[in-house]
Write an enzyme that holds these catalytic residues in place. Structure first.
Site, PDB file in Angstrom:
ATOM      1  NE  ARG A  45       0.272  -5.558   0.248  1.00  0.00           N
ATOM      2  CZ  ARG A  45      -0.577  -4.588  -0.112  1.00  0.00           C
ATOM      3  NH1 ARG A  45      -1.242  -3.942   0.822  1.00  0.00           N
ATOM      4  NH2 ARG A  45      -0.745  -4.268  -1.359  1.00  0.00           N
ATOM      5  NE  ARG A  68      -6.511  -2.032  -1.586  1.00  0.00           N
ATOM      6  CZ  ARG A  68      -6.225  -2.894  -0.598  1.00  0.00           C
ATOM      7  NH1 ARG A  68      -7.109  -3.738  -0.182  1.00  0.00           N
ATOM      8  NH2 ARG A  68      -5.025  -2.890  -0.035  1.00  0.00           N
ATOM      9  CG  ASP A 107     -12.509  -7.182   5.459  1.00  0.00           C
ATOM     10  OD1 ASP A 107     -11.713  -6.763   4.589  1.00  0.00           O
ATOM     11  OD2 ASP A 107     -12.731  -6.582   6.518  1.00  0.00           O
ATOM     12  CG  ASP A 147      -3.565  -6.150   7.624  1.00  0.00           C
ATOM     13  OD1 ASP A 147      -2.344  -6.103   7.385  1.00  0.00           O
ATOM     14  OD2 ASP A 147      -4.344  -5.206   7.388  1.00  0.00           O
ATOM     15  NE  ARG A 203      -6.980  -1.613   5.720  1.00  0.00           N
ATOM     16  CZ  ARG A 203      -7.051  -1.928   4.450  1.00  0.00           C
ATOM     17  NH1 ARG A 203      -6.909  -0.998   3.541  1.00  0.00           N
ATOM     18  NH2 ARG A 203      -7.264  -3.168   4.073  1.00  0.00           N
ATOM     19  CG  ASP A 236      -7.826  -7.910   8.537  1.00  0.00           C
ATOM     20  OD1 ASP A 236      -7.622  -8.866   7.762  1.00  0.00           O
ATOM     21  OD2 ASP A 236      -8.013  -6.745   8.138  1.00  0.00           O
ATOM     22  CB  THR A 292      -5.160 -10.030   4.197  1.00  0.00           C
ATOM     23  OG1 THR A 292      -4.669  -8.905   4.946  1.00  0.00           O
ATOM     24  CG2 THR A 292      -6.076 -10.817   5.123  1.00  0.00           C
ATOM     25  CB  ALA A 337       9.040  -4.165  20.883  1.00  0.00           C
ATOM     26  N   GLY A 356      -5.343  -6.450  -1.305  1.00  0.00           N
ATOM     27  CA  GLY A 356      -3.880  -6.394  -1.131  1.00  0.00           C
ATOM     28  C   GLY A 356      -3.267  -7.769  -1.367  1.00  0.00           C
TER      29      GLY A 356
HETATM   30  O1  F6P Z   1      -4.760  -5.121   4.191  1.00  0.00           O
HETATM   31  C1  F6P Z   1      -3.418  -5.296   4.002  1.00  0.00           C
HETATM   32  C2  F6P Z   1      -2.702  -3.973   3.997  1.00  0.00           C
HETATM   33  O2  F6P Z   1      -1.357  -4.275   3.767  1.00  0.00           O
HETATM   34  C3  F6P Z   1      -2.885  -3.126   5.250  1.00  0.00           C
HETATM   35  O3  F6P Z   1      -2.090  -3.510   6.328  1.00  0.00           O
HETATM   36  C4  F6P Z   1      -2.544  -1.753   4.723  1.00  0.00           C
HETATM   37  O4  F6P Z   1      -3.168  -0.759   5.477  1.00  0.00           O
HETATM   38  C5  F6P Z   1      -3.099  -1.780   3.348  1.00  0.00           C
HETATM   39  O5  F6P Z   1      -3.131  -3.137   2.948  1.00  0.00           O
HETATM   40  C6  F6P Z   1      -2.333  -0.956   2.352  1.00  0.00           C
HETATM   41  O6  F6P Z   1      -3.006  -0.987   1.143  1.00  0.00           O
HETATM   42  P1  F6P Z   1      -2.465  -0.388  -0.234  1.00  0.00           P
HETATM   43  O7  F6P Z   1      -1.374  -1.293  -0.718  1.00  0.00           O
HETATM   44  O8  F6P Z   1      -3.650  -0.418  -1.132  1.00  0.00           O
HETATM   45  O9  F6P Z   1      -1.948   0.964   0.069  1.00  0.00           O
END
Ligand code: F6P
Length: 328
Positions: free
Chosen positions: A261, A76, A107, A132, A176, A134, A130, A191, A15
């Site tokens: 993103r 990917r 990762d 995330d 995710r 993560d 990324t 929130a 991503g």
């Molecule tokens: O890993 C980054 C991310 O933005 C996640 O938060 C999300 O689940 C995923 O990528 C979405 O991926 P795609 O753009 O391939 O649908």
């Protein structure tokens, strides 16, 4: 410095995230600084297999530090999961006289880099990119800070409607497997509840908590939900449950999606990307390989790919408590 490294290739994979361009620029300029060649590979490992390369110079990476996405494009790659695909990629690197590789991604990207290094003993250093956050071995991944700011801004806007119409909004944010974005924007945007994969609140406790909020005088509410949260199947199921059990609330769902993103990277991400690019190239020149560059205690550190892939990036429990206190 390793004399045998004369050309470094850089790619972005998985991503996209804001700051990837700033790190491509940094890799290219650090190569130029050390008088070595740099080549960009298009569409991540896909382009490595197809031989889609373009020379990067200090000058032709101008004007990209402030751009979201990745000028090298991303993908990917399924083919890179096969031995045959990786062999093709290796041959292309050798034909292009590439001596070392910088991979920018998450990762999945590092998994591919780790396997590639094991099979061909090819020098690789990774940069975590990324939104995330993560990845183990860095407090911040590229794009995470920008995404936090983008999401807080979006929730501020949603709150205007929530309070004007006395509504309850479920706002789904990316993440995710981890709740870093949700937890931080939840606190930052005020929130009432934050639902993350690391904590199982349960539907009944969620409803109970929303009832308490209503009783305490709140007329509208924002519940931030990480996409990987495990209560219910998805955010729409949460809405249905609350609709059925709290008829006095007008409930809406807003899934923020890929707008999180995109956009120009924050200053923090631009600086981080520049630091990571320098560290990645200079680590390769120092003879290091199979590591990920990361930010730890405000210093550039290296973590072996194996640990970065297997390790878990943990949420900050203190933030959970802060969020509980803030939503009183
Ligand atoms: O890993 C980054 C991310 O933005 C996640 O938060 C999300 O689940 C995923 O990528 C979405 O991926 P795609 O753009 O391939 O649908």
């Amino acid at each position: 410095m390793k004399e045998n490294i004369k050309k470094i290739a850089v790619l972005t994979s998985g991503g996209d995230s804001p700051g990837m361009n700033a790190s491509i620029r940094s890799v290219a300029r650090t190569c130029a600084y050390h008088n070595i060649d740099c080549v960009g590979i298009y569409r991540g490992y896909e382009g490595m297999i197809e031989g889609d390369f373009k020379s990067l110079t200090a000058r032709n990476v101008k004007g990209i530090i402030n751009k979201g996405g990745t000028v090298l494009k991303s993908a990917r790659s399924e083919a890179f999961r096969t031995k045959e695909g990786r062999e093709k990629a290796y041959k292309n690197l050798i034909n292009e006289h590439v001596d070392a590789l910088v991979t920018i991604g998450g990762d999945g990207t590092f998994n591919g880099a780790y396997t590639f290094n094991k099979e061909f003993n090819f020098p690789v250093i990774g940069i975590p990119g990324t939104i995330d956050n993560d990845i183990y071995g860095t407090s911040h991944t590229l794009g995470y800070d920008t995404a936090l700011n983008t999401v807080v801004d979006a929730i501020d806007k949603i709150r205007d409607t929530a309070s004007s119409h006395n509504r309850l909004f479920f706002v789904e944010v990316m993440g995710r497997d981890v709740g870093h974005i949700a937890l931080n924007v939840g606190i930052g945007a005020g929130a009432e509840e934050i639902l993350i994969p690391e904590e199982d609140l349960g539907l009944d406790r969620l409803v109970e908590s929303l009832r308490r909020s209503k009783k305490s005088g709140k007329s509208s509410s924002i519940v931030v939900v990480a996409e990987g949260d495990k209560i219910g199947k998805n955010v729409f199921e949460l809405k249905d449950y609350v609709d059925e059990n709290m008829t006095d609330y007008d409930v809406r769902v807003s899934v923020l999606g890929h707008m999180q993103r995109g956009g120009p990277p924050s200053c923090f991400d631009r600086v981080l990307a520049s630091r990571m690019g320098v560290k990645a190239v200079e680590s390769l020149l120092d003879g290091k390989s199979n590591y990920m560059v990361g930010l730890l205690n405000n210093k550039m550190e290296l973590t072996p790919f194996e640990q970065a892939i297997k390790g878990k990036s943990k949420i900050n429990k203190e933030l959970l408590r802060v969020s509980d206190i803030m939503s009183i």
